[in-house]
Design an enzyme around this catalytic site. Sequence first.
Site, PDB file in Angstrom:
ATOM      1  CB  SER A  29       3.255   0.088   0.622  1.00  0.00           C
ATOM      2  OG  SER A  29       2.257   0.067   1.620  1.00  0.00           O
ATOM      3  CD  GLU A  59      -2.948  -0.644  -4.295  1.00  0.00           C
ATOM      4  OE1 GLU A  59      -2.434  -1.382  -3.435  1.00  0.00           O
ATOM      5  OE2 GLU A  59      -2.289   0.032  -5.092  1.00  0.00           O
ATOM      6  CG  HIS A  78      -0.898  -2.974  -0.990  1.00  0.00           C
ATOM      7  ND1 HIS A  78      -0.754  -1.705  -1.501  1.00  0.00           N
ATOM      8  CD2 HIS A  78      -0.097  -3.023   0.117  1.00  0.00           C
ATOM      9  CE1 HIS A  78       0.073  -1.016  -0.741  1.00  0.00           C
ATOM     10  NE2 HIS A  78       0.497  -1.791   0.240  1.00  0.00           N
TER      11      HIS A  78
END
Length: 528
Positions: A214, A330, A439
């Site tokens: 990320s 995600e 995610h």
Amino acid sequence: MKTPFSLLCALLFFTTAFSQSITNQLKISNGTLEGTFNQTIRIRSFKGIPYALPPIGDLRWKEPQPPANWDGVRKADHFSHMPMQKRVFADMIFRADTMSEDCLYLNVWTPAKSPKEKLPVLVYFYGGGFVGGDGSESRYDGESMAQKGIVTITINYRLGIFGFFSHPELTAESAHHASGNYGLLDQNAALKWVQANIEAFGGDPKRVTIAGESAGSISVCAQVVSPLSKDLIAGAIGESGAMIKPTLPAIPLAEGEKNGVSFAEKNGTKTLAELRAIPAAQLLDAASKPGVWRLSATVDGYFLPKSPVEIFEAGEQAHVPLLVGWNSAEIPYQAFTGGDMPTTENYAKKLKQQFPDNADEVLKLYPGTTQDEVIKSATALASDRFIVYSTWKWADLQSKTGEKPVYRYVFSSPRPPEVKPTDNANANKMPKALVGASHASEIEFAMGNLESNKVYAWTPDNYKVSALMENYFANFIKTGNPNGKGLPKWEPNTNGSKVKFMNIDVNTKLEAESERGRYLFLDKLYLK
């Protein structure tokens, strides 16, 4: 024949002495450290090592300065302060118990018994949107990677207003006429520290791979394109994220300065001295109010001489192997559909609202003829616009101009149910989100740290996927190639080759790219 008692005592003595010799001291450029030794797995760890001076007082919003030397022995047996941040992400499990603006520390796990071993090195940047995270998070723990023969490092870097504040006065006082990228400069300083000190831990400064997830992946992308860092690394791993629009792209310096001036005015502060005098907790509170300040890196002419896309297009990035990918789901479909039921009618209406000029084209790329298809397509569209497209663009550009192999993956293994699922009375009112990997869910798998996360009821299949993914990562860190014995063969992508990616799941396999049309469409929207 029985072993004499005296011999047993001697063996015990030498075993204990050997353990203590490993546990005890290690000298780096600033002084002597004393870490800890896990005798069961034969891994040494050194935590809370300063790699820069505390960025406090007049050093707030300045490029990180070299750390001070110390006399005697510095204990390196616990995590130091985490960076200033609000509690934004519930999945972050910190082991540091203090928070401070004085946060520029790193942690090292090493299997080396001597400085002569020249082992590969992993430097991992945490995620958290540049507003949260810490090198003490258990999912980033370096013990498992160290057991695979890799010196593993996590670092802390400045977050939020402390790490990304730009202002004309800051630019004016800078020797480089730049401001706004302090968190990224912290990472660069840590990489310079690695070059100067990693041999003491048995690492090879010529075999340093950077990785992150990320915001950590966005950081990796930024370091790869920065002229300050590109020669300090031998490989890069990006997990969901690149500093490419729409995912936290760097903005022009003048725009960053304008944001900073606006914040100062709203906060009632007129000078840089007044801003630096605000207590850290008060400054964090002020910057965390909605609409008061916008976080962004800047194209500052120093750390980033041009936008990352321009640097990639010119082939001016680090020419190193890249392992990069994203997760299969995600974010959930509701990120696109909102509170509406995922019917074909509602989906078509939402597409027209979001894409008034090309809704029909989007519907072909993300079809929605049934509710299941709507859920699947809305999940894909939301995920692409959130972070998948930017990661894809990074991989695509690197394969064209990076002159080294690019290994792409999609992580598709979903987390199992929670050990104690939360009781949500509204859970059954909407259809379940598409089954897939959300995610940040791959981090524990890739770093071999499933066991440390007690939230989920991990299964044997989860451990199987983790072992495979960690081995891919470890092989890549060691050689620039993820392939190894007992692993499905992973083919790299180079310019002009048919794009393939590794679908990482219980039945991991190499697949051909089939979604390129989606990304080329988004290209037209984001790179006008």
